[in-house]
Design an enzyme around this catalytic site. Structure first.
Site, PDB file in Angstrom:
ATOM      1  N   ASP A  69       0.841  -1.210   0.000  1.00  0.00           N
ATOM      2  CA  ASP A  69       0.000   0.000   0.000  1.00  0.00           C
ATOM      3  C   ASP A  69       0.867   1.248   0.000  1.00  0.00           C
ATOM      4  O   ASP A  69       0.580   2.223  -0.692  1.00  0.00           O
ATOM      5  CB  ASP A  69      -1.020  -0.006   1.156  1.00  0.00           C
ATOM      6  CG  ASP A  69      -0.423  -0.194   2.546  1.00  0.00           C
ATOM      7  OD1 ASP A  69       0.757  -0.567   2.657  1.00  0.00           O
ATOM      8  OD2 ASP A  69      -1.164   0.052   3.530  1.00  0.00           O
TER       9      ASP A  69
ATOM     10  N   SER B 249      -6.999  -3.852  14.646  1.00  0.00           N
ATOM     11  CA  SER B 249      -7.662  -3.300  15.825  1.00  0.00           C
ATOM     12  C   SER B 249      -7.368  -1.803  15.888  1.00  0.00           C
ATOM     13  O   SER B 249      -8.263  -1.006  16.213  1.00  0.00           O
ATOM     14  CB  SER B 249      -7.182  -4.005  17.094  1.00  0.00           C
ATOM     15  OG  SER B 249      -5.779  -3.997  17.167  1.00  0.00           O
ATOM     16  N   SER B 250      -6.155  -1.389  15.549  1.00  0.00           N
ATOM     17  CA  SER B 250      -5.819   0.048  15.630  1.00  0.00           C
ATOM     18  C   SER B 250      -6.609   0.864  14.625  1.00  0.00           C
ATOM     19  O   SER B 250      -7.147   1.918  14.957  1.00  0.00           O
ATOM     20  CB  SER B 250      -4.340   0.311  15.357  1.00  0.00           C
ATOM     21  OG  SER B 250      -3.541  -0.708  15.800  1.00  0.00           O
TER      22      SER B 250
ATOM     23  N   ASP C  55      -5.431  -0.310   5.930  1.00  0.00           N
ATOM     24  CA  ASP C  55      -6.289  -0.696   7.058  1.00  0.00           C
ATOM     25  C   ASP C  55      -7.442   0.278   7.266  1.00  0.00           C
ATOM     26  O   ASP C  55      -8.599  -0.121   7.440  1.00  0.00           O
ATOM     27  CB  ASP C  55      -5.473  -0.757   8.358  1.00  0.00           C
ATOM     28  CG  ASP C  55      -4.258  -1.632   8.231  1.00  0.00           C
ATOM     29  OD1 ASP C  55      -4.170  -2.389   7.246  1.00  0.00           O
ATOM     30  OD2 ASP C  55      -3.385  -1.559   9.110  1.00  0.00           O
TER      31      ASP C  55
HETATM   32  C1  GLA Z   1      -0.130  -2.994   8.283  1.00  0.00           C
HETATM   33  C2  GLA Z   1      -0.194  -1.551   7.820  1.00  0.00           C
HETATM   34  C3  GLA Z   1      -0.781  -1.447   6.410  1.00  0.00           C
HETATM   35  C4  GLA Z   1      -0.094  -2.407   5.446  1.00  0.00           C
HETATM   36  C5  GLA Z   1      -0.007  -3.798   6.051  1.00  0.00           C
HETATM   37  C6  GLA Z   1       0.787  -4.746   5.204  1.00  0.00           C
HETATM   38  O1  GLA Z   1      -1.405  -3.507   8.463  1.00  0.00           O
HETATM   39  O2  GLA Z   1      -0.971  -0.772   8.712  1.00  0.00           O
HETATM   40  O3  GLA Z   1      -0.686  -0.112   5.974  1.00  0.00           O
HETATM   41  O4  GLA Z   1       1.154  -1.926   5.056  1.00  0.00           O
HETATM   42  O5  GLA Z   1       0.570  -3.772   7.343  1.00  0.00           O
HETATM   43  O6  GLA Z   1       0.150  -4.971   4.000  1.00  0.00           O
END
Ligand code: GLA
Length: 399
Positions: free
Chosen positions: A40, A134-135, A182
């Protein structure tokens, strides 16, 4: 809706802050990423879906600028009292309240300053540190609550903007250089659909997830991961280093995932560091796999979809080196079970969860067998979650 959890949050609110009259209840989901891992932040495609578990909060505005936070998941911390004038980026390591405070701060940075203090009680059913966001669900539930209680214009401050605000909070208030995956999945979830998001352009589309007799099973290794303390920021820096080297010789390239594998191999000699090479190979191949996985799903080719998820699992394990013994063990144990289409570690990595696609009739045995292998060979006990793909955030009720 987790009625039992809601009742506990209500009881905690009444016990600590008094009457619920005038308070409101909000929810935002966690997410599982099917494919498109650690790209991402390199402008790549991701393919997550929202879960029906997530974070809830009950909030009530105050007349002054005081903020009082309580989480039923962290009772030890008790009520934390602070104020709208006490927001300090990068200064609140280890404090769970840095998440809601970070969102309040990031909203103000975006031109939406909150004027009223709050009494808030949070509670969630996504296990902390499991790689199921969760965050992000905590950030997004805070963001929709703030938008609602402050009457911020929903047309301008839409859910995509809220996702971006959550991400700014994470990057600049908490100091974790995570991408938008996320928060976007939580803010934009849709029942029974996965979301294909191009993180470079923010274009997205929904893809109905129809698994024909199969279910998505998430297995939690219960080995916690921590993004801030983990190697996450190092991986991001390595991907950025690959991008910077390639950009010098590839006109028009902006993000690492702008190029395909062929172009990468044509110019790969500019990357002299073997580790950086592997990181770039993961990112660029993962991007292609993610695009291909939507095609496979649309064509109803579940076997191809499963193969791509397995390949993504190899790539994150060997080229990106973001897994750990425990999740490797879970993946290996899962793949040899009858009725398993695919399995790989999902989320930020170095712990957390795996995602597998399993035939309905094999799920019970799958859980028993994987548990047996896992507990025999690790110090942890696994927990399983058969996924229901849920909607994005919602205002549940006014008291
Ligand atoms: C965590 C990060 C996301 C992404 C994933 C891996 O969840 O918060 O931004 O980079 O790792 O895909």
């Amino acid at each position: 809706m987790n009625e039992d959890l809601i009742r506990k949050i209500e009881a905690a609110f009444t016990a600590r802050f008094g009457s619920l009259d005038g308070a409101k209840l909000y929810f935002a989901p966690g997410r599982v990423n099917l494919i498109g891992e650690h790209i991402d932040y390199s402008g790549g495609y991701v393919f997550p879906c929202a879960l029906t578990i997530g974070s809830y909060c009950i909030a009530k505005p105050r007349a002054d600028r005081k903020l009082r936070f309580y989480s039923i998941n962290i009772p030890k911390a008790d009520v934390i009292e602070t104020s709208l004038d006490d927001l300090h980026p990068l200064m609140e390591k280890g404090m769970w309240t840095a998440y809601p405070k970070g969102v309040i701060w990031a909203m103000a940075q975006a031109g939406y300053a909150c004027t009223k203090g709050l009494d808030v009680v949070y509670g969630g059913d996504v296990p902390n540190g499991s790689g199921l966001s969760s965050s992000a669900s905590l950030e997004v539930v805070t963001a929709i609550m703030l938008r609602d209680l402050n009457g911020f214009d929903e047309a301008k401050l839409n859910n995509i903007e809220l996702a971006k605000i959550g991400n700014v909070a994470e990057n600049r208030y908490l100091g974790a250089n995570t991408g938008i995956l996320d928060q976007f999945a939580s803010a934009m979830g849709r029942k029974d659909s996965a979301i294909l998001l191009n993180c470079g352009t923010m274009e997205y589309e929904y893809a109905p997830i129809s698994m024909r007799g199969k279910r998505i099973v998430v297995t939690n290794s219960n080995k916690p991961h921590s993004l801030v303390n983990s190697q996450y920021n190092t991986r991001r820096a390595q991907s950025d280093a690959a991008r910077d080297a390639l950009k010098k010789v590839i006109p028009g390239m902006v993000n690492l995932c702008d190029i395909d594998l062929k172009t990468f191999y044509e110019h790969a000699d500019v990357i002299t560091d073997k580790v950086i090479f592997k990181r770039a190979k993961h990112a660029i191949s993962e991007n292609q796999r993610t695009i291909d996985s939507l095609k496979a799903l649309k064509a109803g080719d579940l076997n191809r979809f499963g193969d791509l998820i397995n390949e993504a699992g190899e790539s994150i394990r060997y080229d990106y080196e973001a897994t750990c013994e425990e999740t490797d063990l879970l993946v290996d144990a899962a793949r040899i079970q009858p009725g398993v289409l695919c399995s790989r570690q999902t989320g930020g990595g170095w712990g957390g969860c795996t995602v597998s696609i399993v035939d309905d009739e094999n799920i019970k045995d799958f859980m028993a067998n994987v548990q047996r292998i896992y507990s025999a060979r690790s110090h942890y006990h696994a927990t399983f979650y058969v996924v229901d793909v849920g909607n994005g955030p919602e205002i549940i009720k006014q008291y």
